[in-house]
Every structure is written in C-alpha cells, then in structure tokens.
Design an enzyme around this catalytic site. Structure first.
Site, PDB file in Angstrom:
ATOM      1  N   LYS A 254       7.905   5.381 -14.332  1.00  0.00           N
ATOM      2  CA  LYS A 254       7.819   3.928 -14.210  1.00  0.00           C
ATOM      3  C   LYS A 254       8.143   3.205 -15.472  1.00  0.00           C
ATOM      4  O   LYS A 254       8.261   3.787 -16.537  1.00  0.00           O
ATOM      5  CB  LYS A 254       6.301   3.535 -13.776  1.00  0.00           C
ATOM      6  CG  LYS A 254       5.658   4.005 -12.459  1.00  0.00           C
ATOM      7  CD  LYS A 254       4.303   3.699 -12.485  1.00  0.00           C
ATOM      8  CE  LYS A 254       3.561   4.194 -11.172  1.00  0.00           C
ATOM      9  NZ  LYS A 254       4.007   3.266  -9.967  1.00  0.00           N
ATOM     10  N   ARG A 329       1.020   9.281  -1.129  1.00  0.00           N
ATOM     11  CA  ARG A 329       0.845   9.401   0.121  1.00  0.00           C
ATOM     12  C   ARG A 329       0.734  10.893   0.328  1.00  0.00           C
ATOM     13  O   ARG A 329       0.447  11.321   1.290  1.00  0.00           O
ATOM     14  CB  ARG A 329       2.363   8.898   0.913  1.00  0.00           C
ATOM     15  CG  ARG A 329       3.674   9.372   0.319  1.00  0.00           C
ATOM     16  CD  ARG A 329       4.714   8.416   0.660  1.00  0.00           C
ATOM     17  NE  ARG A 329       4.616   7.223   0.118  1.00  0.00           N
ATOM     18  CZ  ARG A 329       5.464   6.060   0.069  1.00  0.00           C
ATOM     19  NH1 ARG A 329       6.695   6.336   0.823  1.00  0.00           N
ATOM     20  NH2 ARG A 329       5.387   5.019  -0.728  1.00  0.00           N
TER      21      ARG A 329
END
Length: 474
Positions: A254, A329
């Site tokens: 990120k 997820r």
C-alpha cells in the site's frame, strides 16, 4: 470510566440540569428569568442546543425537531448528549441531572450520546485527561434501571471495540488479540476457543495461512460462543469478523499516506463482532451466538505469498492470487466455510474490506449485501435505530464474472469497477446458508472527531449488531 448513574425522584437545585424539549413551553417548570427566556428563544432560532451558566451550575437545553423522522430525532438527542458533555467538561462540572420534556422517550439516546462522548484512548500518553464526569442523576418516569444497565453495557462494549482498533501492532498481534478476547470472555461469561498455527494447518485453512506467510507472528482462529440456557434460537447466529491486525498490503504494498498509516484499523470488523458478543453476554441476551475471528497481519516478508500463487482454501476451493492486498476476503472465506459446521440460522460477516465501500458511503455508513432480504431489512432498521446506517447494494451474478480464473476455481481480485460487490460475490461462494456481508471500510476509523464518534476507532458495528441481535429475541 463510566460515571455512576442513578434514578432520582426529584430535580435538585444543587446540580447542573440538562433537558430535552420540542418547544420552549415544555420548559415552564424550570424557573427562568426573562433575560434567560429571551436568550434561550434566540439561541433556538439558530441552534439545537443552548447552555445557560448559573455559576457554579449549568442549565442545558436540547431541542428535538418534530419534523424529523423518529430515528433522526433520536440521533439529535445523542448529539445533544455529546454537546452536554463538552459543556460540562469546559465548566469542570462532574455531576449533572438529566430530564426529558419531549412526549417521545429520547432520554436513553440523550444518555447514550453523553456516555459515548466520554471515551478517551490514553494508554500511551504521558499527560492524561484530568476531567472525569462522576455522577449522572436521571429524572424520568419512562426509564428503568434495566435500560440504564443496558446502555452502560453497550457503551462499555463500544469502548472495547474502539480500544482494540486503536491499539498498534506493536501490542495487538494476532496472539495478543486472542488474549484480549479471553479477558472479555472471563468478564462477560461467553466461552472462547483459540486455534493456533498447528491446528490451523491441520484444518488446512489455506486463506488464513497464505496471508500469514509473510509474518513473523503466527495466526490465530478464535471461536467465541454465548449460549445461555434460555436461548430462543435452536440454530446459532454466527458473526464473522475480519481480524487483519495490520495490513501493509503484502507484496502488493500500500502507499503510506492516508492508507497504510491507518491499517491498524483493518481488524475493525473483528473488533465489532467481539464487542457485540461481549455486550450480548453482559446483557444476558437469550440468544445462541457464535463468533469466528481469523486473525493475522499481512506483511511482505521473504516467504510472503505472491501474485500468481494458487492457494487451496478450507473448503477445497482453489484461488489464484492476483493481489496480496485483497487478503481480507481470503481469511473471511475460511471462516465462512467453517461456519457451515454450526448449521447456522444466519451468518453475518463484518469487515473493513474494500476502499470502494468508503467511496460509496464515506464515513457515514457501511455497505451491506446478502442473500436473505428480510434479515437485511431488519439489519438496516437496526442501522437506523443506532445511526450506524447501511447502504444496500445488489449481489447480481454479473459481479461474479470477473472472479473467474483460467488456472483455478477463482481469483481473489476481479476488476476495479464494482469492487465492493465483487468482493461480496467472492465471499458468497463460500456460503450455503442465509448470509449478510457488511463492508465497513468507511465508518470504522475516523481522521477527525464527529459528535460522539472520536478520531481513531469508532467502534462501528457494536451497537448495530447488538440492536439487531436483540431484535431477534423479540
């Protein structure tokens, strides 16, 4: 620390007084001078609250607008409670009386807003807040001690969620997260079982293990259970929370500003479901509830999983990794598959899952989707009741198409457009029961304070889930 709260049979002139009203005529029992009446009337023409100082006491008035929907009026009462706390703190006044002149019973909301605004996270600060609200006296025939206790407990639970989100990775590793849950279980009386790495490997939870590969700290899988003897549901309601205690993005690193610097909050979903179960246990909800929290950090160490890898999930599904920053997820999928063993009545998962959910809803709501329309509507109503609102998006089949992989059963990314729903479709693959997904990427963590929601961890989801769970007992 929560102030001492007690019900009183009369209003005393010795302490500050705060009241809610819809019209100035309702305050006739409070003796005001003509100048005070004029001041109050002028204030209410422009603002919803007014403070009159009578040294050393305060008179506080909160106006509830009758043209608003009931849930908006309740939120006005909470915000008035927030402003009351700020006024008391400014004056250094440690005792206050609360009363309500509105026909509708908004005093619980007034009290809740007041209490929620007392939160501080000062564990790592040398200079700590010195003001402490000590006593709240309540004059209102409509409120009971049981209701006060419930508000105290849900406030405590919200503070727990805020604390967990605010803790840095230097303290809150996956293992420490399990220890913090254990403390809560000992206090509130729910049970806890923790699977450590060897057990997780034996169960072949490939999503959780893949995300953990780049970490020097092992993962945990936490099973919380509140099962009172008088539970009204034969099949458990299962809550699943994303417990990524810190997310660098892995090898799909990120950017730091406005992204990685807030990633200690990536376990906000897990914090919310832990706190909701804690509140349910404290308030003795007659409901069988199970919580599942897969926990790990996501780092780019030498053995980290990489884009192009194919991993096998707990249920045997193979997943091609397209992006290691789509890790939430993966760990949720293992937990959703594990939830099948409970033959659940309903499963709700909560996660700070996609940046696109923040784009959809901002800090004002979470995004919700699911395969059970009536339960989604009930959850949305709880969102209004608590002002932890939900925006529903559909789970159309077209959103599953980008998850197809030529070399595995699924890929973990899809495409940029519609990413919040695509992530939901990925999770849906691992369910065969009634299921709701909440993506709370926007409201879980705030950069600036707003009313009773502090900067940092907000505890979003705690009050929402508790209200929904309570509704399932009625």
């Amino acid at each position: 620390m929560i102030p001492k709260i007690s019900i009183t049979s009369k209003i005393s002139g010795e302490h500050s007084l705060a009241c809610l009203c819809t019209d100035l005529k309702e305050t006739a029992t409070i003796q005001l001078s003509e100048s005070e009446k004029s001041f109050l009337q002028k204030k209410f023409e422009k603002e919803d609250t007014c403070v009159i100082t009578r040294i050393p006491q305060l008179l506080f008035f909160g106006k509830i607008k009758t043209d608003k929907e009931p849930y908006r009026q309740a939120e006005m009462a909470r915000v008035a409670g927030t402003k009351l706390y700020d006024a008391l703190k400014s004056a250094g006044d440690t005792t206050v009386q609360l009363t309500n002149f509105c026909e509708a019973g908004f005093l619980p909301d007034f009290l809740e807003g007041l209490l929620l605004n007392t939160y501080t996270f000062e564990k790592y600060k040398k200079e700590k807040e010195t003001f402490q609200l000590e006593n709240i006296l309540i004059f209102d025939e409509k409120i009971t001690n049981e209701k006060i206790d419930e508000i105290i407990n849900t406030t405590k639970a919200t503070f727990v969620a805020r604390d967990l989100v605010n803790e840095p990775l230097s303290f809150l590793t996956a293992n420490q997260f399990s220890k913090e849950i254990e403390k809560l279980s000992d206090e509130a009386g729910f049970s806890l079982e923790v699977f450590h790495k060897k057990k997780i490997e034996a169960l072949k939870m490939g999503g959780l293990l893949a995300v953990n590969k780049g970490s020097i700290d092992p993962p945990t899988f936490n099973i919380l259970e509140w099962k009172p003897e008088n539970a009204r549901n034969k099949q458990a309601i299962v809550l699943v929370g994303k417990g990524v205690v810190y997310d660098t993005g892995g090898l799909s690193l990120k950017p730091t500003p406005n992204s990685m610097d807030y990633m200690k909050s990536d376990m906000g979903g897990a914090a919310g479901i832990v706190a909701a179960i804690y509140a349910a246990a404290l308030n003795k909800l007659p409901l069988h509830i199970v919580g599942l929290v897969p926990a790990t950090d996501n780092r780019p160490d030498g053995n980290a999983y990489v884009p192009g890898d194919i991993i096998k999930m707990f249920d045997g599904t193979t997943v091609e990794i397209k992006n290691t920053d789509a890790e939430g997820r993966l760990i949720l999928a293992d937990a959703l598959s594990y939830a099948k063993k409970y033959q659940p009545q309903l499963v709700i998962d909560c996660a700070t899952l996609t940046g696109s959910a923040d784009i959809i809803a901002g800090p004002h709501a979470a995004v919700v989707m699911g395969n059970t329309a009536d339960k989604v509507e009930q959850l949305k109503q709880s969102g209004l009741n608590t002002y932890e609102r939900l925006i529903e998006v559909p789970l159309w089949e077209e959103y599953a198409a980008p998850l197809k992989s030529p070399i595995a059963d699924l890929n973990n990314l899809g495409v940029r457009e519609g990413q919040t729903t695509i992530a939901g479709k990925f999770l849906e693959h691992f369910t065969d029961y009634k299921w709701i997904h909440i993506d709370m990427a926007g409201p879980a963590f705030r950069k600036e304070k707003e009313a009773y929601r502090p900067a940092g961890g907000t505890g979003f989801g705690t009050r929402l889930l508790y209200d929904f769970l309570k509704s399932q007992t009625e």
